[in-house]
Enzyme design. Structure first.
Site, PDB file in Angstrom:
ATOM      1  N   ASN A 113      42.572  37.397  40.563  1.00 27.49           N
ATOM      2  CA  ASN A 113      43.949  37.756  40.218  1.00 27.49           C
ATOM      3  C   ASN A 113      44.511  38.635  41.336  1.00 27.49           C
ATOM      4  O   ASN A 113      44.097  39.786  41.487  1.00 27.49           O
ATOM      5  CB  ASN A 113      43.942  38.503  38.873  1.00 27.49           C
ATOM      6  CG  ASN A 113      45.328  38.987  38.467  1.00 27.49           C
ATOM      7  OD1 ASN A 113      46.278  38.935  39.249  1.00 27.49           O
ATOM      8  ND2 ASN A 113      45.441  39.471  37.243  1.00 27.49           N
ATOM      9  N   HIS A 116      50.819  32.345  37.018  1.00 31.60           N
ATOM     10  CA  HIS A 116      50.079  33.505  37.514  1.00 31.60           C
ATOM     11  C   HIS A 116      48.586  33.248  37.284  1.00 31.60           C
ATOM     12  O   HIS A 116      48.185  32.861  36.189  1.00 31.60           O
ATOM     13  CB  HIS A 116      50.557  34.741  36.758  1.00 31.60           C
ATOM     14  CG  HIS A 116      49.762  35.957  37.044  1.00 31.60           C
ATOM     15  ND1 HIS A 116      49.304  36.263  38.310  1.00 31.60           N
ATOM     16  CD2 HIS A 116      49.331  36.959  36.236  1.00 31.60           C
ATOM     17  CE1 HIS A 116      48.627  37.393  38.262  1.00 31.60           C
ATOM     18  NE2 HIS A 116      48.623  37.835  37.026  1.00 31.60           N
ATOM     19  N   CYS A 130      52.284  41.886  38.384  1.00 27.38           N
ATOM     20  CA  CYS A 130      52.013  40.446  38.535  1.00 27.38           C
ATOM     21  C   CYS A 130      53.299  39.619  38.510  1.00 27.38           C
ATOM     22  O   CYS A 130      53.295  38.472  38.956  1.00 27.38           O
ATOM     23  CB  CYS A 130      51.051  39.973  37.459  1.00 27.38           C
ATOM     24  SG  CYS A 130      49.525  40.923  37.448  1.00 27.38           S
TER      25      CYS A 130
HETATM   26  N1  COA Z   1      30.405  41.565  32.790  1.00 25.60           N
HETATM   27  C1  COA Z   1      29.701  41.511  31.634  1.00 25.60           C
HETATM   28  N2  COA Z   1      30.222  41.926  30.458  1.00 25.60           N
HETATM   29  C2  COA Z   1      31.483  42.372  30.463  1.00 25.60           C
HETATM   30  C3  COA Z   1      32.262  42.448  31.634  1.00 25.60           C
HETATM   31  C4  COA Z   1      31.662  42.033  32.824  1.00 25.60           C
HETATM   32  N3  COA Z   1      32.318  42.042  34.013  1.00 25.60           N
HETATM   33  N4  COA Z   1      33.491  42.926  31.322  1.00 25.60           N
HETATM   34  C5  COA Z   1      33.488  43.150  30.003  1.00 25.60           C
HETATM   35  N5  COA Z   1      32.268  42.839  29.480  1.00 25.60           N
HETATM   36  C6  COA Z   1      31.810  42.938  28.080  1.00 25.60           C
HETATM   37  C7  COA Z   1      32.582  43.982  27.299  1.00 25.60           C
HETATM   38  O1  COA Z   1      32.049  45.277  27.505  1.00 25.60           O
HETATM   39  C8  COA Z   1      32.364  43.494  25.890  1.00 25.60           C
HETATM   40  O2  COA Z   1      31.089  43.909  25.465  1.00 25.60           O
HETATM   41  P1  COA Z   1      30.854  44.374  23.943  1.00 25.60           P
HETATM   42  O3  COA Z   1      31.179  43.165  23.102  1.00 25.60           O
HETATM   43  O4  COA Z   1      29.429  44.764  23.943  1.00 25.60           O
HETATM   44  O5  COA Z   1      31.812  45.505  23.718  1.00 25.60           O
HETATM   45  C9  COA Z   1      32.336  41.986  26.023  1.00 25.60           C
HETATM   46  O6  COA Z   1      32.076  41.721  27.419  1.00 25.60           O
HETATM   47  C10 COA Z   1      33.630  41.309  25.630  1.00 25.60           C
HETATM   48  O7  COA Z   1      34.718  42.053  26.181  1.00 25.60           O
HETATM   49  P2  COA Z   1      36.194  41.575  26.104  1.00 25.60           P
HETATM   50  O8  COA Z   1      37.065  42.597  26.764  1.00 25.60           O
HETATM   51  O9  COA Z   1      36.521  41.145  24.708  1.00 25.60           O
HETATM   52  O10 COA Z   1      36.091  40.247  27.011  1.00 25.60           O
HETATM   53  P3  COA Z   1      37.188  39.171  27.285  1.00 25.60           P
HETATM   54  O11 COA Z   1      36.643  37.866  26.917  1.00 25.60           O
HETATM   55  O12 COA Z   1      38.524  39.585  26.749  1.00 25.60           O
HETATM   56  O13 COA Z   1      37.265  39.208  28.874  1.00 25.60           O
HETATM   57  C11 COA Z   1      38.751  40.085  30.552  1.00 25.60           C
HETATM   58  C12 COA Z   1      37.661  40.406  29.517  1.00 25.60           C
HETATM   59  C13 COA Z   1      39.213  41.403  31.171  1.00 25.60           C
HETATM   60  C14 COA Z   1      38.115  39.188  31.610  1.00 25.60           C
HETATM   61  C15 COA Z   1      39.918  39.349  29.867  1.00 25.60           C
HETATM   62  O14 COA Z   1      40.326  40.057  28.714  1.00 25.60           O
HETATM   63  C16 COA Z   1      41.114  39.173  30.788  1.00 25.60           C
HETATM   64  O15 COA Z   1      41.063  38.458  31.768  1.00 25.60           O
HETATM   65  N6  COA Z   1      42.256  39.787  30.456  1.00 25.60           N
HETATM   66  C17 COA Z   1      43.452  39.721  31.273  1.00 25.60           C
HETATM   67  C18 COA Z   1      43.248  40.643  32.409  1.00 25.60           C
HETATM   68  C19 COA Z   1      44.256  40.712  33.502  1.00 25.60           C
HETATM   69  O16 COA Z   1      44.069  40.189  34.552  1.00 25.60           O
HETATM   70  N7  COA Z   1      45.345  41.429  33.281  1.00 25.60           N
HETATM   71  C20 COA Z   1      46.191  41.813  34.348  1.00 25.60           C
HETATM   72  C21 COA Z   1      47.450  41.139  34.553  1.00 25.60           C
HETATM   73  S1  COA Z   1      48.126  40.091  33.323  1.00 25.60           S
END
Ligand code: COA
Length: 329
Positions: free
Chosen positions: A286, A256, A116
Site C-alpha cells: 500500500n 487503491h 490514500c
Molecule cells: N503477522 C501475523 N499476525 C498478525 C499480523 C502479522 N503481520 N498482523 C496482525 N496479526 C494478528 C493480529 O494480532 C490478530 O491476532 P489475534 O487474533 O491473536 O488478536 C490476528 O492477526 C488478526 O488480526 P486482524 O487485525 O483481525 O487481521 P486482519 O485480517 O484484519 O488483517 C490488516 C489485518 C491490517 C492486514 C487488515 O485489517 C488491513 O489490511 N486493513 C486495512 C489497512 C490499510 O491499509 N489501511 C490504510 C489505508 S485504507
C-alpha cells in the site's frame, strides 16, 4: 457563466525506489511470516526508499516520465499539485521542491493532504482549475515515503506500506484528445480521524524527546475498522459510477491498492470478477497516495486502458477520506 472546459489526461508516469523488501525481511524481527502476509493482504514485496532518497526525488522521476508522455516541457506547467502525507519537510510543501527541480518557473505549487485519497484529491483540484479556465497544464502527483514513518515493532501496520510516486499531466481534452475526465467526487468523514493516525509532530503533540520515544510520529492503524470502511466505500463508489453505463463500456477499475482481500470483498458485493480490475499490490504494498497513479500508469503501459472505454479510479483512506474519478479513455 463561461462553459466548462473538458479536461483530459495527456500523460502518466511512475517511479518506485530500487530497494525491494520481501515479506521474509520482516520475519527477522517481527512475529510474522510470509504466508500470513500473503494470505491476509496479497502483498509479497514492497519498495523502500534509500536513505538519501526523499519524496521529492520520487516525484521528480514520475513527473518527468508523465511530462515526456504528455509531450510538454516544465515551463509550460501552470500548476504542480502533490498529494502526500510524507513531504520532505514539515515546511515548505513538497510541491515547491518538485516545481523548482523540474524548472517549472511559470507554475504555482502546493500539497494536498488526503492520505490514500491524495492523488484523486490532487486530480480533482487540477481538473477544476482547468475546467474553470484558470490553468491549462497541471501536473498532479501522488507520492509517499511511508517507510520513514513505520513502527517496525508493530506487525499490524509495518508490513502493509511501501514507497513510490505516480504522476499525470492534465490539459484541455481538446488539446490532448485522450483520457477525458467525465466525473470526480471527493468525500470525508473526520469522525474517523483516529483510525489511521500519526499523532506526533503537530500542534497537539509537538515533537519532544518523549513524543519521539513513544513513536507518536509513526503511523498507527486500526486495521479491522479500516477494512470494513474500505470495502463498503469501494463498492459504493464503483456501483454509483458505472450505474448509468452499459456493462461492456467499462474498461478497467483502478482501485487503491490497500489489501487484496478488500478489493476481492468489494468485487463480491459488486458481483464482479477481477478481470477488469488493476491489481499490483503484490509488488508494491500500500503506497497510499502513490497507489492509484502507479497502478494507472502500469495499466496504461500494459495497454489495459482502452481508447473509448471507461476507466474508474477509486481511493479511500485516512481522514477518513475517499474519492473517485470516471475517465473516458
Ligand atoms: N503477522 C501475523 N499476525 C498478525 C499480523 C502479522 N503481520 N498482523 C496482525 N496479526 C494478528 C493480529 O494480532 C490478530 O491476532 P489475534 O487474533 O491473536 O488478536 C490476528 O492477526 C488478526 O488480526 P486482524 O487485525 O483481525 O487481521 P486482519 O485480517 O484484519 O488483517 C490488516 C489485518 C491490517 C492486514 C487488515 O485489517 C488491513 O489490511 N486493513 C486495512 C489497512 C490499510 O491499509 N489501511 C490504510 C489505508 S485504507
Amino acid at each position: 457563466m463561461a462553459s466548462r472546459i473538458r479536461v483530459g489526461i495527456a500523460g502518466t508516469g511512475s517511479y518506485v525506489p530500487e530497494r525491494v523488501v520481501p515479506n521474509k525481511w520482516f520475519e527477522e524481527f517481527l512475529d510474522t511470516d510470509d504466508e500470513w502476509i500473503v494470505q491476509r493482504t496479497g502483498i509479497r514485496e514492497r519498495r523502500f526508499a534509500a536513505d538519501d532518497e526523499s519524496t521529492s526525488d520520487l516525484c521528480l522521476h514520475a513527473a518527468e516520465e508523465a511530462m515526456r508522455n504528455a509531450g510538454i516541457t516544465a515551463d509550460e506547467l501552470d500548476m504542480v499539485i502533490v498529494g502526500t502525507i510524507t513531504p520532505d519537510y514539515q515546511l515548505p510543501a513538497c510541491a515547491v521542491l518538485v516545481q523548482d527541480r523540474l524548472g517549472a518557473k511559470n507554475a504555482g505549487a502546493f500539497d494536498v493532504v488526503a492520505a490514500c485519497s491524495g492523488f484523486l484529491t490532487a486530480l480533482h483540484t487540477g481538473e477544476a482549475f482547468i475546467a474553470a479556465g484558470r490553468a491549462r497544464r497541471v501536473l498532479v502527483i501522488g507520492a509517499e515515503t511511508l517507510s520513514r514513518f513505520l513502527n517496525f515493532e508493530d506487525r499490524g501496520s509495518a508490513i502493509i506500506f511501501g514507497d513510490g510516486a505516480g504522476a499525470a499531466v492534465l490539459m484541455p481534452h481538446g488539446e490532448c484528445g485522450q483520457g477525458e475526465i467525465l466525473r470526480t467526487t471527493l468525500g470525508a468523514d473526520g469522525s474517523g480521524y483516529e483510525f489511521i493516525h500519526m499523532p506526533g509532530g503537530g500542534v497537539t503533540n509537538p515533537a519532544t524527546v518523549e513524543s519521539v520515544e513513544a513513536k507518536m510520529h509513526k503511523i498507527q492503524l486500526k486495521g479491522r475498522e479500516t477494512f470494513r470502511f474500505a470495502v463498503s466505500t469501494m463498492s459504493r463508489l464503483v456501483k454509483e459510477y458505472i450505474a448509468d453505463y452499459d456493462e461492456d463500456e467499462l474498461g478497467l477499475i483502478v482501485p487503491h491498492q490497500v489489501n487484496r482481500r478488500i478489493i476481492d470483498a468489494a468485487l463480491d458485493r459488486l458481483e464482479m470478477t477481477d478481470e477488469k480490475v488493476m491489481v499490483n499490490i503484490q509488488s508494491f504494498g500500500n503506497t497510499s497516495a502513490a497507489s492509484v497513479p502507479v497502478a494507472l500508469h502500469q495499466a496504461v503501459t500494459e495497454e489495459r486502458c482502452v481508447p473509448g472505454k471507461l476507466v474508474v479510479l477509486v481511493a479511500f483512506g485516512a481522514g477518513l477520506t475517499w474519492g473517485a474519478t470516471l475517465i473516458r479513455w
